[in-house]
Design a protein around this motif. Structure first.
Motif, short mmCIF file in Angstrom:
data_model
loop_
_atom_site.label_atom_id
_atom_site.label_comp_id
_atom_site.label_asym_id
_atom_site.label_seq_id
_atom_site.Cartn_x
_atom_site.Cartn_y
_atom_site.Cartn_z
N MET A 17 43.95 -57.61 66.95
CA MET A 17 44.03 -56.89 65.67
C MET A 17 45.02 -57.59 64.73
SD MET A 17 46.20 -53.42 66.50
CE MET A 17 46.54 -52.87 64.83
N CYS A 18 45.83 -58.49 65.32
CA CYS A 18 46.83 -59.22 64.52
C CYS A 18 46.37 -60.63 64.18
CB CYS A 18 48.15 -59.30 65.30
SG CYS A 18 48.80 -57.69 65.77
N HIS A 40 43.34 -59.25 73.78
CA HIS A 40 43.55 -57.80 73.77
C HIS A 40 42.85 -57.19 72.57
CE1 HIS A 40 45.92 -54.22 74.93
NE2 HIS A 40 45.99 -53.96 73.64
N ASP A 42 42.32 -53.91 70.52
CA ASP A 42 42.76 -52.53 70.25
C ASP A 42 41.65 -51.79 69.52
OD1 ASP A 42 46.08 -53.68 69.77
OD2 ASP A 42 45.38 -52.28 71.30
N GLY A 149 48.85 -47.25 67.33
CA GLY A 149 48.14 -47.08 66.06
C GLY A 149 48.33 -48.22 65.10
N PHE A 150 49.52 -48.86 65.14
CA PHE A 150 49.77 -49.89 64.15
C PHE A 150 50.57 -51.04 64.75
CE2 PHE A 150 48.12 -47.44 60.70
CZ PHE A 150 48.36 -46.11 61.08
N GLY A 183 53.33 -53.57 72.50
CA GLY A 183 54.06 -53.10 71.31
C GLY A 183 55.39 -53.81 71.15
N ASN A 184 55.52 -54.51 70.04
CA ASN A 184 56.78 -55.21 69.69
C ASN A 184 57.24 -56.17 70.78
OD1 ASN A 184 60.17 -54.27 68.83
ND2 ASN A 184 58.94 -55.87 67.97
N VAL A 185 56.29 -56.92 71.33
CA VAL A 185 56.63 -57.94 72.34
C VAL A 185 57.13 -59.18 71.62
CG1 VAL A 185 55.78 -59.32 74.28
CG2 VAL A 185 54.91 -57.00 73.95
N GLY A 204 51.37 -59.62 69.59
CA GLY A 204 50.67 -59.53 68.30
C GLY A 204 51.54 -60.09 67.19
N SER A 206 54.49 -59.40 66.53
CA SER A 206 55.91 -59.56 66.87
C SER A 206 56.20 -60.92 67.48
CB SER A 206 56.33 -58.49 67.89
OG SER A 206 56.01 -57.24 67.41
#
Ligand code: DX5
Ligand code: ZN
Length: 226
Positions: A17-18, A40, A42, A149-150, A183-185, A204, A206
């Motif tokens: 998604m990123c 991945h 999402d 979600g984001f 998330g925020n990896v 993503g 991050s």
């Protein structure tokens, strides 16, 4: 996998998604050539999470250009309805949220019948004991380290301690279970998450799709997760 059932090295699952949607084929090629283990995906339905993202047609297109398996993260209500649409196959991971499914055991069996690895995803406030009676039915537990979600969010407090607790629970009850974090990896977070016991890292905005050089970002993350 080492003899203890834990993955010998950390694995990278690139959060699509990123990716750059205007240069998707190039990003996919760069990610696969750089050796990420998974792509991945999402999937968001606007109900279980307040956002819409990627669907079956997108996954079909990504598969046509990818040489790596899919890691499909269903952030949707009643996910059993949609599993077949994503055409899961051996080598893929398919994760569903425990809160989103009244018949979790049946849904995990459906995923296993496709040959893909069943996984349960837990939001930050969801207790780890939710997994108590399905530990033997999953190959991966996906711990959300942000509220889903984001992209672009900050890791929630207590996430590292939670990973360590999950690692102890897995080593005690299901040594082969892999822990995936999403998330925020960022690079510093990835190091700390790995030290806490994580195996698969959803990367993503991050830590992967920043700076424009995917190969360099993958190499830096690989170094961070050892
Ligand atoms: C949250 C999303 C994000 C995304 C990664 O629902 O699942 O975790 O994959 O994005 P960053 O790296 O920006 O957290
Ligand atoms: Zn995800």
């Amino acid at each position: 996998m080492d003899e203890g059932g834990k993955s010998v090295t950390g694995m990278i699952s690139a959060s699509m998604m990123c990716a750059d949607f205007l240069h998707l084929a190039g990003d996919i090629r760069a990610l696969c050539d750089s050796g990420v283990e998974y792509l991945h995906i999402d999937v968001m339905d606007g109900h279980f999470v307040p956002n819409f993202t990627l669907g079956p047609d997108y996954v079909r297109a990504v598969r046509s250009a990818a040489t790596r398996p899919m890691d499909i993260h269903l952030m949707v209500e009643r996910p059993a309805r949609f599993i077949a649409a994503f055409e899961p196959r051996p080598g893929d991971i398919v994760s569903v949220h425990a809160q989103a499914d009244a018949h979790l055991h049946r849904t995990l069996s459906m995923i296993r019948e496709t040959g893909a690895t069943p996984a349960v995803a837990l939001n930050p406030a969801q207790p780890l004991w939710t997994l108590e009676d399905v530990l033997g039915d999953i190959g991966v537990v996906l711990l959300m380290t942000v509220n889903p979600g984001f992209a672009g969010q900050k890791m929630v407090s207590g996430a590292l301690e939670r990973i360590a607790r999950m690692r102890r629970l897995a080593d005690e009850r299901h040594p082969g279970l892999l822990i995936e974090v999403d998330g925020n990896v960022s690079l510093p977070n990835a190091r700390a998450m790995r030290a806490a016991g994580a195996d698969i890292f959803v990367a993503g905005s991050s830590g992967l799709f920043t700076g424009g050089d995917i190969a360099r970002a993958v190499a830096a993350l690989r170094e961070a997760i050892g």
